[in-house]
Design an enzyme around this catalytic site. Structure first.
Site, PDB file in Angstrom:
ATOM      1  N   GLY A 143      37.305  28.670  37.172  1.00 47.16           N
ATOM      2  CA  GLY A 143      38.640  28.763  37.453  1.00 47.16           C
ATOM      3  C   GLY A 143      39.613  29.339  36.161  1.00 47.16           C
ATOM      4  O   GLY A 143      40.658  28.867  35.960  1.00 47.16           O
TER       5      GLY A 143
ATOM      6  N   GLY B 252      39.877  32.720  35.798  1.00 48.96           N
ATOM      7  CA  GLY B 252      40.081  34.147  35.864  1.00 48.96           C
ATOM      8  C   GLY B 252      38.943  35.154  35.622  1.00 48.96           C
ATOM      9  O   GLY B 252      39.123  36.146  35.450  1.00 48.96           O
TER      10      GLY B 252
ATOM     11  N   SER C  96      34.185  33.088  38.293  1.00 47.13           N
ATOM     12  CA  SER C  96      32.896  32.174  38.601  1.00 47.13           C
ATOM     13  C   SER C  96      32.732  32.235  39.963  1.00 47.13           C
ATOM     14  O   SER C  96      31.600  32.187  40.288  1.00 47.13           O
ATOM     15  CB  SER C  96      33.109  30.959  37.763  1.00 47.13           C
ATOM     16  OG  SER C  96      34.131  30.059  38.562  1.00 47.13           O
TER      17      SER C  96
ATOM     18  N   ASP D  31      36.389  41.455  42.787  1.00 44.38           N
ATOM     19  CA  ASP D  31      35.690  40.556  42.040  1.00 44.38           C
ATOM     20  C   ASP D  31      34.131  40.786  42.383  1.00 44.38           C
ATOM     21  O   ASP D  31      33.254  40.770  41.592  1.00 44.38           O
ATOM     22  CB  ASP D  31      36.133  39.058  42.219  1.00 44.38           C
ATOM     23  CG  ASP D  31      37.338  38.787  41.579  1.00 44.38           C
ATOM     24  OD1 ASP D  31      38.027  39.814  40.897  1.00 44.38           O
ATOM     25  OD2 ASP D  31      38.056  37.837  41.674  1.00 44.38           O
TER      26      ASP D  31
HETATM   27  P1  ADP Z   1      37.349  31.816  38.927  1.00 45.68           P
HETATM   28  O1  ADP Z   1      36.803  32.748  40.073  1.00 45.68           O
HETATM   29  O2  ADP Z   1      38.373  32.660  38.200  1.00 45.68           O
HETATM   30  O3  ADP Z   1      36.682  31.423  38.002  1.00 45.68           O
HETATM   31  P2  ADP Z   1      38.087  30.239  41.480  1.00 45.68           P
HETATM   32  O4  ADP Z   1      39.237  29.264  41.512  1.00 45.68           O
HETATM   33  O5  ADP Z   1      38.273  31.532  41.955  1.00 45.68           O
HETATM   34  O6  ADP Z   1      38.255  30.776  39.576  1.00 45.68           O
HETATM   35  O7  ADP Z   1      36.752  29.672  41.411  1.00 45.68           O
HETATM   36  C1  ADP Z   1      36.284  28.769  40.652  1.00 45.68           C
HETATM   37  C2  ADP Z   1      35.556  27.588  41.564  1.00 45.68           C
HETATM   38  O8  ADP Z   1      34.208  28.233  41.946  1.00 45.68           O
HETATM   39  C3  ADP Z   1      35.253  26.316  40.948  1.00 45.68           C
HETATM   40  O9  ADP Z   1      36.408  25.371  41.260  1.00 45.68           O
HETATM   41  C4  ADP Z   1      34.085  25.824  41.857  1.00 45.68           C
HETATM   42  O10 ADP Z   1      34.475  25.283  42.974  1.00 45.68           O
HETATM   43  C5  ADP Z   1      33.250  27.181  41.956  1.00 45.68           C
HETATM   44  N1  ADP Z   1      32.331  27.216  41.142  1.00 45.68           N
HETATM   45  C6  ADP Z   1      32.111  28.218  39.893  1.00 45.68           C
HETATM   46  N2  ADP Z   1      31.158  28.139  39.219  1.00 45.68           N
HETATM   47  C7  ADP Z   1      30.586  27.099  39.606  1.00 45.68           C
HETATM   48  C8  ADP Z   1      29.407  26.448  39.058  1.00 45.68           C
HETATM   49  N3  ADP Z   1      28.924  26.556  38.097  1.00 45.68           N
HETATM   50  N4  ADP Z   1      28.998  25.271  39.751  1.00 45.68           N
HETATM   51  C9  ADP Z   1      29.759  24.829  40.904  1.00 45.68           C
HETATM   52  N5  ADP Z   1      30.961  25.409  41.572  1.00 45.68           N
HETATM   53  C10 ADP Z   1      31.247  26.438  40.776  1.00 45.68           C
HETATM   54 MG    MG Z   2      37.967  33.344  41.897  1.00 44.29          MG
END
Ligand code: ADP
Ligand code: MG
Length: 372
Positions: free
Chosen positions: A110, A112, A115, A160
């Site tokens: 979360g 940016g 992930s 992305d």
């Molecule tokens: P960003 O894509 O910028 O990191 P997002 O809010 O779009 O932010 O996505 C983040 C979400 O993706 C997390 O809150 C979670 O739900 C999921 N996520 C990302 N990496 C993981 C991980 N390693 N394990 C579990 N969930 C993940």
């Molecule tokens: Mg995202």
């Protein structure tokens, strides 16, 4: 589930940066992302059942999905995975069989750096290989995006997932989000480094306002199309044309449209600057991008604005801007390599003084996309 269990395959799925071209992907514009050397590692094995068990070390939790009865979960991170399986099965019915997956990641969640796309595309790529499903890269990109739209509810653009799958070491991707055509842009910043500064805040406006911006852009487009039917996307409309609508659009909507149109042009100017090795010009474009995101598009926040203002005080930083959806997450900075450590220390100190929050610096290298 344990990381030392034996697995059938391991996928490394990277996060991404976007040098410039923010909030333009869903407006048919040009973006300049690249995959990075920070990644999610996903280990897969078949389990010969009709269910999937997924463990995330980052969340320290696991869940099991009945593959014959896929439903949305009330827990957000489950939905990225359920969504990807759902959409694979739409393209290739019953192709996903029982599996176990162990996830670990050095990507901040979360912040940016996407992930979310790294997770979706990592799952899709892994299942594609594990069950020899035969999906193409572009199918993986699109179904991962669809999973995020429908199962998670973020109406993200294509950038992305594209960067995560198609990234190439030492290259940015100049991606035309209208046609999905892209050109690789070799980057060598010489004495300069790309450094992300993570504000470590994630204001909960992020996902709701994202969808609001999307619909504001659609509203602008309706009015513009009523006069100029030839334009399909907001990024097709030049800033001079947008300016004709100054008194015809509500101020907010006008500002959104002006930002988007100018940002699209900035991406193209940034590529020219990179090609002629003019890093000063590139840095200036990053600052302009941030101004637009903050004042016209209104997706920044105090923490991000503070960091960009700090960066402006140093000649050794050529440019900085917020990166990603906004309302928190990281800034991206072009910093002279000899001053990275000192400047990070000074800025971290100022940031802690102002907000009582610790900053996390992340030095990034442009790396390959998702790999088995
Ligand atoms: P960003 O894509 O910028 O990191 P997002 O809010 O779009 O932010 O996505 C983040 C979400 O993706 C997390 O809150 C979670 O739900 C999921 N996520 C990302 N990496 C993981 C991980 N390693 N394990 C579990 N969930 C993940
Ligand atoms: Mg995202």
């Amino acid at each position: 589930m344990n990381k030392n269990d034996s697995y059938d395959l391991v996928v490394k799925s990277p996060g991404r940066i976007n040098l410039i071209g923010e909030h333009v992907d869903y407006n048919g514009g040009h973006v300049l992302p690249g995959a990075i050397d920070k990644k999610i590692t996903l280990k897969f094995k078949k389990n010969n059942t009709n269910s999937a068990t997924v463990y995330s070390k980052n969340i320290d939790s696991q869940f099991t999905i009945d593959l014959s009865n896929l439903n949305r979960s009330t827990i957000e991170w489950h939905n990225y995975i359920i969504g990807v399986i759902y959409y694979i099965n739409i393209l290739k019915p019953k192709s996903v069989k029982g599996f176990d997956c162990y996830i670990d990641s050095n990507l901040p969640l979360g912040s940016g750096v996407s992930s979310s796309a790294a997770l979706e595309c990592g799952i899709a790529k892994g299942l594609n290989e594990l069950f020899i499903i035969g999906l193409t890269d572009i199918e993986i990109i699109n179904l991962s995006k669809d999973a995020e739209h429908t199962m998670v509810g973020t109406k993200c653009g294509i950038m992305d997932q594209f960067a995560v799958v198609k990234g190439e070491k030492n290259n940015l991707l100049l991606l035309n989000c209208k046609t999905n055509d892209y050109e690789t842009i070799k980057v060598d910043f010489g004495d300069y480094k790309l450094v992300l500064l993570n504000t470590n805040v994630s204001h909960n406006l992020a996902s709701s306002e994202y969808n609001v911006r999307r619909s504001e852009c659609e509203t602008a487009m309706e009015t513009i199309k009523a006069k100029y039917n030839e334009y399909e996307y907001l990024c097709d409309v030049e800033p001079q044309i947008i300016k004709e609508f100054k008194n015809l659009l509500p101020e907010k909507i006008y500002n959104r449209a002006l930002y988007v149109s100018k940002e699209n042009q900035r991406t193209l100017k940034a590529v020219e600057a990179i090609k002629r090795n003019d890093l000063d010009a590139l840095g200036g474009l990053l600052y302009k991008s941030h101004e637009g995101l903050s004042n016209l598009y209104e997706v920044s926040c105090n923490e991000l604005d503070f960091l960009v203002d700090c960066s402006k005080k140093y000649d050794q930083i050529l440019g900085a801007r917020m990166m990603g959806g906004g309302f928190g997450g990281c800034t991206i900075n072009i910093i002279h390599k000899d001053f990275v450590d000192n400047l990070i220390e000074e800025i971290s100190y100022a940031y802690r003084n102002e907000f009582s929050i610790d900053l996390t610096p992340i030095a990034v290298h442009i790396d390959d996309g998702v790999k088995i």
